[in-house]
Design a protein around this motif. Structure first.
Motif, short mmCIF file in Angstrom:
data_model
loop_
_atom_site.label_atom_id
_atom_site.label_comp_id
_atom_site.label_asym_id
_atom_site.label_seq_id
_atom_site.Cartn_x
_atom_site.Cartn_y
_atom_site.Cartn_z
N LEU A 138 0.84 -1.19 0.00
CA LEU A 138 0.00 0.00 0.00
C LEU A 138 0.88 1.24 0.00
N TYR A 139 0.55 2.18 -0.86
CA TYR A 139 1.32 3.42 -0.99
C TYR A 139 0.38 4.62 -0.90
N ASP A 140 0.92 5.71 -0.39
CA ASP A 140 0.19 6.97 -0.33
C ASP A 140 0.93 7.97 -1.22
N ALA A 141 0.21 8.54 -2.18
CA ALA A 141 0.83 9.49 -3.10
C ALA A 141 1.00 10.84 -2.41
N HIS A 142 2.12 11.49 -2.67
CA HIS A 142 2.33 12.86 -2.17
C HIS A 142 1.29 13.76 -2.83
N THR A 143 0.90 14.83 -2.16
CA THR A 143 -0.04 15.78 -2.74
C THR A 143 0.60 17.16 -2.86
N PHE A 144 0.12 17.90 -3.85
CA PHE A 144 0.66 19.23 -4.13
C PHE A 144 -0.47 20.20 -4.36
N GLU A 145 -0.17 21.49 -4.14
CA GLU A 145 -1.15 22.54 -4.39
C GLU A 145 -0.87 23.17 -5.75
N VAL A 146 -1.93 23.31 -6.53
CA VAL A 146 -1.85 24.02 -7.80
C VAL A 146 -2.74 25.24 -7.66
#
Length: 143
Positions: free
Chosen positions: A85-93
């Protein structure tokens, strides 16, 4: 003659005893398959039933954190498929208009795309495009 009959009876009795011994049960063999991100196979093991198995080292993927495995099994009694199981990094656009006023902010997962916001109408101007690509996001962006 009695000796021969006794010997034949003894051989017959031995054959019956050996022949009546139940066969040893066949050990079943099972497969445990470990999957990574996007379901690619990390490792496959074929082991006898009841085997205790260990988890392989998990692969690292850019833009993702390993969170664990989707199963806690360690004893094999059936075919198993266990996924990392992996959690993707999140970014603000952040999207800005021509006067640098913020018109939208989106949180986007690593490698995904932001969605262009509805454009405000500006008299005497024609929109020709955004100044930054916001597909395949891998960092915070100002568009």
């Amino acid at each position: 003659m009695k000796k021969y009959i006794l010997l034949i009876l003894l051989l017959l009795l031995t054959t019956l005893i050996v022949g009546c011994t139940p066969p040893e049960p066949e050990k079943k063999e099972f497969t445990v398959t470990f999957l990574g991100l996007n379901d690619e196979v990390i490792e496959t093991k074929k082991l006898p039933e009841g085997s205790v198995f260990s988890y392989p080292d998990f692969p690292e993927y850019e833009g993702h954190d390993f969170m664990g495995w989707d199963s806690e099994e360690t004893v094999l009694n059936q075919d198993l498929t266990i996924k990392a199981l992996y959690d993707a990094h999140t970014f603000e656009v952040k999207f800005f208009d021509k006067d640098k006023h913020k018109i939208d902010v989106q949180t986007v997962k690593y490698g995904e795309s932001a969605i262009a916001p509805t454009l405000p109408t500006v008299n005497n101007y024609e929109f020709i495009g955004w100044d930054t690509d916001f597909s395949n996001v891998k960092e915070d962006l100002k568009v």
